[in-house]
Design an enzyme around this catalytic site. Structure first.
Site, PDB file in Angstrom:
ATOM      1  N   ASP A 244       0.879  -1.171   0.000  1.00 57.50           N
ATOM      2  CA  ASP A 244       0.000   0.000   0.000  1.00 57.50           C
ATOM      3  C   ASP A 244       0.921   1.228   0.000  1.00 57.50           C
ATOM      4  OD1 ASP A 244      -1.579   2.157   0.620  1.00 57.50           O
ATOM      5  OD2 ASP A 244      -2.705   1.146   2.208  1.00 57.50           O
ATOM      6  N   THR A 273      -3.600   5.673  -2.896  1.00 59.13           N
ATOM      7  CA  THR A 273      -4.558   6.752  -3.107  1.00 59.13           C
ATOM      8  C   THR A 273      -3.928   7.652  -4.158  1.00 59.13           C
ATOM      9  OG1 THR A 273      -3.566   7.965  -1.280  1.00 59.13           O
ATOM     10  CG2 THR A 273      -5.594   6.763  -0.800  1.00 59.13           C
ATOM     11  N   ARG A 282      -9.052  13.125  -5.056  1.00 59.97           N
ATOM     12  CA  ARG A 282      -9.298  12.103  -4.023  1.00 59.97           C
ATOM     13  C   ARG A 282      -9.699  10.809  -4.715  1.00 59.97           C
ATOM     14  NH1 ARG A 282      -9.198  14.358   0.707  1.00 59.97           N
ATOM     15  NH2 ARG A 282      -9.174  12.467   1.929  1.00 59.97           N
TER      16      ARG A 282
END
Ligand code: DSN
Length: 482
Positions: A244, A273, A282
């Site tokens: 991640d 992200t 976002r």
């Protein structure tokens, strides 16, 4: 003086606000106030940034109205050709930027990206063998008995992830999050003396625990992770390595993290992200090798609702920006600034977890440095115009709510153009506030972990200096809403 012509960006945002104001003026006002607040504040939240006007504008349009479940060219809805265009563009840019075999740009957030990754691995490693054993092609063809057995198998898998107080993330198998309810999780921590990941301890734990998935990546670890060693450990115990990289994707994109520290060549699956150091809208994204491509592409409807095509359009814009040479310079400056902040703090006597930083963030141990909890320090800094967040430190004596740490990151201020000289001054401002702040008491006069006291004069002086400093580095200089 002749009047300056209005910039295209100013005209675009003014017009958008006028249109919104005609329907609900309070929303237009709140949007205007948000940019005013962001311009005023010294933003050191490690997970925030400022997306470009082009990225922001790409989100406000008709793509928001379109359903597009499925993948490019294989939708459950008609009329998706324009969505196909932006989704393909975003995926192509992501593959080129990161050197990945496959990119899936639909996840709405980091947790969604992680869920897609977990279920892709479960589909590959648990579901596919069960289907093969039963001699069927898909789950609907399983008998009730075989289906019940497969569901038990899904619930019986193990994950090894970084512990929360060492800087791991809630979505890496912790009980309050769905990942902790899905997996039997064990954590690896950091060495109590150096604060660094202890790969040999991790290897020993993996050998004993035999996880299906090893998760690497963090939200509050100020050092590099060696993904080559992580993959070696994963291979040794038959685990899939998932990274991640939400926090440090911008440093990977900007080629600051290369070789052993670039997750893409080492992990089977990487999530991120798009709005942190990567400076996009976002959202989330999954990158993977060919072995997991088909499973990842089933993220919607497996765990995701319909994709957000307006955000995929903005991802395509931001990823195109990240492919420009200037982004590499930006990524280098993020780390230079982070190191300058660390040096400035250490020189003034602060204790940092691991003693410094190699990436975009620092973790100040405010309990041992200043006798404060993270919550007290966070509030005192906010009062002084400095926005940070509290964060647990390894073996935190104040627990996960009050904490003993303050996390500070440089992606946002680097976007504004601040450099190492300003970082040293900011270290001085932080040190001044935290030195002057003292723990407060509850209404009953007992010591409080939440309350603090800070001389208003100090808070005002620091806030004024922070604001003056920012005047030299205007946020969105091309946008004038007045
Ligand atoms: N909220 C993000 C962060 O601040 O690190 C992670 O979820």
């Amino acid at each position: 003086m002749p009047e300056q012509p209005l910039s295209t960006e100013s005209a675009a945002f003014r017009a958008a606000l006028d249109v919104i104001r005609a329907v609900e003026p309070r929303v237009a006002d709140a949007i205007g106030q948000e940019i005013a607040d962001q311009r005023e504040m010294l933003k050191l939240i490690a997970s925030e940034n400022y997306a470009s006007p082009a990225t922001l504008l790409a989100m406000g349009n008709w793509f928001s109205d379109k359903y597009a479940e499925g993948t490019v060219g294989r939708r459950f809805y008609a009329g998706c050709r324009n969505v196909d265009t932006v989704e393909s563009l975003a995926a192509e840019h992501a593959k080129e930027l990161f050197g990945a075999r496959h990119a899936y740009v639909q996840p709405h957030s980091g947790i969604d990206a992680n869920l897609v990754a977990f279920w892709a691995v479960l589909a590959q490693r648990v579901e596919a063998p069960a289907l093969e054993k039963a001699g069927v092609r898909q789950v609907n063809d399983l008998s009730e008995e075989d289906w019940a057995e497969l569901r038990r198998a899904f619930g019986n898998q193990r994950m090894l992830g970084m512990s929360l107080d060492a800087g791991g993330h809630l979505t890496h198998g912790f009980r309050p999050n769905i990942s902790g309810k899905m997996f039997d999780q064990r954590s690896y921590g950091t060495d109590p003396v150096t604060g660094l990941i202890d790969y040999e301890a991790l290897r020993a734990s993996a050998r004993e625990f035999r996880p299906l998935i090893i998760v690497a990546g963090y939200s509050a670890y100020p050092r590099l992770v060696n993904f080559r060693i992580m993959r070696e450990i994963a291979d040794e115990v038959g685990a899939t390595l998932m990274v991640d990289m939400a926090h440090f994707a911008g440093l990977v994109a900007g080629k600051v993290l290369t070789g052993d520290f670039d997750p893409i060549p080492h992990a089977q699956i990487v999530t991120t992200t798009t709005h942190k150091s990567l400076r996009g809208p976002r959202g989330g994204m999954v990158l993977c090798d060919d072995s997991l491509k088909d499973q990842v592409d089933r993220g919607c409807p497996m765990v995701l609702g319909g994709p957000l095509p307006h955000v995929m359009a903005a991802k395509a814009v931001a990823l195109a920006e990240a492919r420009q040479e200037s982004f590499r310079d930006y990524a280098r400056r993020i780390v230079d600034n982070s190191r300058a902040l660390a040096e400035g703090l250490v020189r003034r006597g602060a204790t940092l977890v691991t003693g410094g930083t190699d990436n975009h963030l620092n973790l100040i141990d405010v309990a041992s440095s200043y006798g404060l909890t993270g919550r007290q320090a966070e509030a005192a800094l906010l009062e002084s115009g400095i926005v940070t967040n509290r964060n647990a430190i390894p073996a935190d004596p104040n627990g996960a709510w009050y904490t003993s740490g303050i996390r500070i990151g440089t992606p946002a201020l680097t976007t504004r153009g601040l450099g190492v000289a300003e970082m040293d001054e900011i270290a001085g401002l932080i040190d001044r506030v935290l030195t002057e702040a003292v723990p407060g008491t509850t209404g009953k006069g007992t010591p409080s972990k939440a309350q603090h006291a800070l001389d208003l004069k100090v808070a005002d002086e620091v806030a004024r200096r922070a604001s003056d400093l920012l005047t030299g580095f205007p946020l969105y200089p091309e946008i004038d809403l007045s």
